[in-house]
Design a protein around this motif. Structure first.
Motif, PDB file in Angstrom:
ATOM      1  N   GLU A  66      39.294  30.634  50.792  1.00 49.90           N
ATOM      2  CA  GLU A  66      37.991  29.965  51.648  1.00 49.90           C
ATOM      3  C   GLU A  66      36.861  28.785  51.095  1.00 49.90           C
ATOM      4  O   GLU A  66      37.246  27.664  51.167  1.00 49.90           O
ATOM      5  CB  GLU A  66      37.345  30.225  52.647  1.00 49.90           C
ATOM      6  CG  GLU A  66      38.288  31.142  53.793  1.00 49.90           C
ATOM      7  CD  GLU A  66      37.532  31.887  54.704  1.00 49.90           C
ATOM      8  OE1 GLU A  66      35.833  31.794  54.507  1.00 49.90           O
ATOM      9  OE2 GLU A  66      37.574  32.019  55.743  1.00 49.90           O
ATOM     10  N   LEU A  67      37.244  29.238  49.580  1.00 48.65           N
ATOM     11  CA  LEU A  67      36.068  28.653  48.920  1.00 48.65           C
ATOM     12  C   LEU A  67      36.997  28.159  47.811  1.00 48.65           C
ATOM     13  O   LEU A  67      36.832  26.517  47.898  1.00 48.65           O
ATOM     14  CB  LEU A  67      36.172  30.325  47.545  1.00 48.65           C
ATOM     15  CG  LEU A  67      34.829  29.251  46.467  1.00 48.65           C
ATOM     16  CD1 LEU A  67      33.397  28.274  47.335  1.00 48.65           C
ATOM     17  CD2 LEU A  67      34.811  29.617  45.760  1.00 48.65           C
ATOM     18  N   THR A  68      38.565  27.871  47.567  1.00 50.41           N
ATOM     19  CA  THR A  68      38.967  26.583  46.849  1.00 50.41           C
ATOM     20  C   THR A  68      39.552  25.827  47.410  1.00 50.41           C
ATOM     21  O   THR A  68      39.922  24.880  47.722  1.00 50.41           O
ATOM     22  CB  THR A  68      40.472  27.626  45.921  1.00 50.41           C
ATOM     23  OG1 THR A  68      41.241  28.784  47.863  1.00 50.41           O
ATOM     24  CG2 THR A  68      39.811  28.357  45.369  1.00 50.41           C
ATOM     25  N   ALA A  69      40.054  26.366  49.565  1.00 52.12           N
ATOM     26  CA  ALA A  69      39.971  25.099  50.030  1.00 52.12           C
ATOM     27  C   ALA A  69      38.600  24.175  49.617  1.00 52.12           C
ATOM     28  O   ALA A  69      39.038  23.166  50.101  1.00 52.12           O
ATOM     29  CB  ALA A  69      40.002  25.490  51.430  1.00 52.12           C
ATOM     30  N   VAL A  81      37.916  16.597  42.115  1.00 54.01           N
ATOM     31  CA  VAL A  81      38.223  17.616  41.618  1.00 54.01           C
ATOM     32  C   VAL A  81      40.151  16.935  41.693  1.00 54.01           C
ATOM     33  O   VAL A  81      40.753  16.962  42.963  1.00 54.01           O
ATOM     34  CB  VAL A  81      37.957  18.773  42.960  1.00 54.01           C
ATOM     35  CG1 VAL A  81      39.134  19.756  42.790  1.00 54.01           C
ATOM     36  CG2 VAL A  81      36.885  18.714  42.782  1.00 54.01           C
ATOM     37  N   LEU A  82      40.601  17.371  40.492  1.00 52.46           N
ATOM     38  CA  LEU A  82      42.146  17.151  40.675  1.00 52.46           C
ATOM     39  C   LEU A  82      43.351  17.981  40.999  1.00 52.46           C
ATOM     40  O   LEU A  82      43.828  18.388  41.578  1.00 52.46           O
ATOM     41  CB  LEU A  82      42.158  17.137  39.587  1.00 52.46           C
ATOM     42  CG  LEU A  82      41.745  16.228  38.675  1.00 52.46           C
ATOM     43  CD1 LEU A  82      42.150  15.477  36.937  1.00 52.46           C
ATOM     44  CD2 LEU A  82      42.086  14.202  39.479  1.00 52.46           C
ATOM     45  N   ALA A  83      43.348  19.562  40.952  1.00 50.86           N
ATOM     46  CA  ALA A  83      43.363  20.779  41.384  1.00 50.86           C
ATOM     47  C   ALA A  83      42.768  22.714  41.035  1.00 50.86           C
ATOM     48  O   ALA A  83      41.557  22.142  40.498  1.00 50.86           O
ATOM     49  CB  ALA A  83      44.617  21.265  40.350  1.00 50.86           C
ATOM     50  N   VAL A  84      42.752  23.320  41.926  1.00 47.43           N
ATOM     51  CA  VAL A  84      41.569  24.264  42.173  1.00 47.43           C
ATOM     52  C   VAL A  84      42.435  25.303  42.756  1.00 47.43           C
ATOM     53  O   VAL A  84      43.875  25.599  43.502  1.00 47.43           O
ATOM     54  CB  VAL A  84      40.517  24.420  43.252  1.00 47.43           C
ATOM     55  CG1 VAL A  84      40.955  23.505  44.194  1.00 47.43           C
ATOM     56  CG2 VAL A  84      39.813  25.475  42.796  1.00 47.43           C
ATOM     57  N   SER A  85      42.935  26.504  41.944  1.00 44.09           N
ATOM     58  CA  SER A  85      43.160  27.739  42.259  1.00 44.09           C
ATOM     59  C   SER A  85      42.183  28.808  42.468  1.00 44.09           C
ATOM     60  O   SER A  85      41.772  28.902  41.802  1.00 44.09           O
ATOM     61  CB  SER A  85      44.747  27.442  41.849  1.00 44.09           C
ATOM     62  OG  SER A  85      44.228  28.232  40.605  1.00 44.09           O
ATOM     63  N   GLY A  86      42.473  29.746  43.352  1.00 42.27           N
ATOM     64  CA  GLY A  86      42.001  31.538  43.235  1.00 42.27           C
ATOM     65  C   GLY A  86      42.420  32.476  42.887  1.00 42.27           C
ATOM     66  O   GLY A  86      43.774  32.556  43.377  1.00 42.27           O
ATOM     67  N   HIS A  87      42.201  33.487  41.723  1.00 39.98           N
ATOM     68  CA  HIS A  87      43.267  34.398  41.739  1.00 39.98           C
ATOM     69  C   HIS A  87      41.665  35.991  41.563  1.00 39.98           C
ATOM     70  O   HIS A  87      41.008  35.744  41.345  1.00 39.98           O
ATOM     71  CB  HIS A  87      43.703  34.026  39.784  1.00 39.98           C
ATOM     72  CG  HIS A  87      44.070  33.394  40.170  1.00 39.98           C
ATOM     73  ND1 HIS A  87      45.715  32.767  40.293  1.00 39.98           N
ATOM     74  CD2 HIS A  87      43.880  31.621  38.910  1.00 39.98           C
ATOM     75  CE1 HIS A  87      46.402  31.612  39.594  1.00 39.98           C
ATOM     76  NE2 HIS A  87      45.158  31.012  39.370  1.00 39.98           N
ATOM     77  N   ASP A  88      43.483  37.187  41.608  1.00 41.95           N
ATOM     78  CA  ASP A  88      42.331  38.198  41.371  1.00 41.95           C
ATOM     79  C   ASP A  88      42.100  38.231  40.139  1.00 41.95           C
ATOM     80  O   ASP A  88      42.435  38.071  39.362  1.00 41.95           O
ATOM     81  CB  ASP A  88      42.833  39.444  41.686  1.00 41.95           C
ATOM     82  CG  ASP A  88      43.509  39.790  43.337  1.00 41.95           C
ATOM     83  OD1 ASP A  88      42.087  39.484  43.951  1.00 41.95           O
ATOM     84  OD2 ASP A  88      44.392  39.997  44.021  1.00 41.95           O
ATOM     85  N   ALA A  89      41.119  39.300  39.704  1.00 37.05           N
ATOM     86  CA  ALA A  89      40.139  38.832  38.451  1.00 37.05           C
ATOM     87  C   ALA A  89      41.564  39.623  37.927  1.00 37.05           C
ATOM     88  O   ALA A  89      41.650  39.104  36.641  1.00 37.05           O
ATOM     89  CB  ALA A  89      39.006  40.329  39.022  1.00 37.05           C
ATOM     90  N   ASP A  90      42.332  40.817  37.933  1.00 37.35           N
ATOM     91  CA  ASP A  90      43.406  41.073  36.918  1.00 37.35           C
ATOM     92  C   ASP A  90      44.302  39.943  37.149  1.00 37.35           C
ATOM     93  O   ASP A  90      45.819  40.941  36.070  1.00 37.35           O
ATOM     94  CB  ASP A  90      43.926  42.634  37.732  1.00 37.35           C
ATOM     95  CG  ASP A  90      44.894  42.576  38.649  1.00 37.35           C
ATOM     96  OD1 ASP A  90      44.341  41.346  39.927  1.00 37.35           O
ATOM     97  OD2 ASP A  90      45.970  43.538  39.327  1.00 37.35           O
ATOM     98  N   SER A  91      44.414  39.308  37.685  1.00 39.44           N
ATOM     99  CA  SER A  91      46.307  38.055  37.655  1.00 39.44           C
ATOM    100  C   SER A  91      45.819  37.338  37.291  1.00 39.44           C
ATOM    101  O   SER A  91      46.425  36.230  36.924  1.00 39.44           O
ATOM    102  CB  SER A  91      46.472  37.737  39.268  1.00 39.44           C
ATOM    103  OG  SER A  91      45.459  37.965  39.939  1.00 39.44           O
ATOM    104  N   ALA A  92      44.457  36.466  36.976  1.00 40.03           N
ATOM    105  CA  ALA A  92      43.753  35.409  36.636  1.00 40.03           C
ATOM    106  C   ALA A  92      44.797  35.247  35.433  1.00 40.03           C
ATOM    107  O   ALA A  92      44.464  33.563  35.296  1.00 40.03           O
ATOM    108  CB  ALA A  92      42.204  35.503  36.393  1.00 40.03           C
ATOM    109  N   ILE A  93      43.908  35.638  33.937  1.00 40.60           N
ATOM    110  CA  ILE A  93      44.834  35.497  32.716  1.00 40.60           C
ATOM    111  C   ILE A  93      45.329  36.806  33.057  1.00 40.60           C
ATOM    112  O   ILE A  93      45.078  38.000  32.757  1.00 40.60           O
ATOM    113  CB  ILE A  93      43.841  35.388  31.710  1.00 40.60           C
ATOM    114  CG1 ILE A  93      42.521  34.491  32.238  1.00 40.60           C
ATOM    115  CG2 ILE A  93      44.136  35.261  31.071  1.00 40.60           C
ATOM    116  CD1 ILE A  93      41.161  34.003  31.290  1.00 40.60           C
TER     117      ILE A  93
END
Length: 239
Positions: free
Chosen positions: A215-218, A226-238
């Motif tokens: 919901e935050l990224t939306a 803003v050109l692009a935005v995506s959300g990830h879990d902490a263990d999979s973001a990097i």
């Protein structure tokens, strides 16, 4: 000629060749999923881990038959057991902690699982190897959306990947939106892997909040600049 050669040596028959091939195929299947997600351990790493684990398992089973005798007793499981210890070093190299967030934990666990699939293939337990590989894809593609629907603790970190045009006050507006939705930001870092584009800024944001990060990224995508935005879990973001 080749068939006679393979069939005449214990542990080097077509059965063992098939077990190595199975380990290769199953490890590649797991590696493809990791490669698509652009993790640090991708297709080649998983193939090498599973393939090598299968070979070590076969060596443990058949590699010492020429020295066995009345005065020589060997435990065939000792060599295979070292696979688990060795994979631990690889997994440790994939996991790192930045402040209170753990990175690469899922990738390290997948490497461990791939080694287990290779061991099962080398041991001739082909059905178990296939079932575990299927279980991996169920956990990744079926259970991941389910976990996203579970209520999140406000202390659980999430990562937001943000790309925006500089000089328009976009970052200030992003902070305001995060605060307005109950999120707090604990870390901001430049994405070093992003392509060098002087017209855009790409950042990783660590946020904590009670609501879903989707919901935050939306909401962030609606900000001008803003050109692009995506959300990830902490263990999979990097990876």
């Amino acid at each position: 000629m080749v068939a006679a050669y393979l069939g005449g040596l214990p542990g080097q028959g077509w059965t063992q060749v098939g077990e190595l091939a199975l380990a290769f195929v199953l490890s590649a299947a797991i590696g493809v999923e990791r490669e698509i997600r652009q993790k640090s351990a991708g297709l080649r790493t998983h193939i090498l881990v599973g393939f090598a684990a299968a070979l070590i398992m076969l060596v443990s089973k058949f590699g010492f038959q020429d020295v066995l005798g009345h005065n020589v007793n060997l435990d065939p499981s000792r060599v295979a057991a070292q696979i688990v210890s060795g994979i631990g070093f690889i997994g440790a190299g994939l996991i790192f902690i930045r402040r209170d967030a753990v990175r690469g934990l899922t990738t390290a666990a997948t490497i461990w699982l791939t080694a287990a699939v290779g061991m099962a293939s080398g041991a001739g337990l082909w059905l178990l190897a296939i079932i575990v590989t299927i279980g991996h894809f169920i956990a990744v593609f079926v259970l991941a959306p389910v976990s996203d629907m579970l209520p999140r603790s406000k202390y659980a970190p999430s990562r937001v990947h943000l790309s925006y045009l500089p000089g328009r006050g976009v970052l200030r507006r992003v902070l305001e939106v995060c605060s307005g939705q109950g999120f707090t930001m604990s870390e901001v870092s430049v994405d070093q892997r992003a392509e060098k584009d002087p017209s855009a800024v790409t950042l990783w944001l660590s946020v904590h909040g009670p609501g879903p990060v989707a919901e935050l990224t939306a909401t962030l995508t609606e900000i001008d600049g803003v050109l692009a935005v995506s959300g990830h879990d902490a263990d999979s973001a990097i990876p």
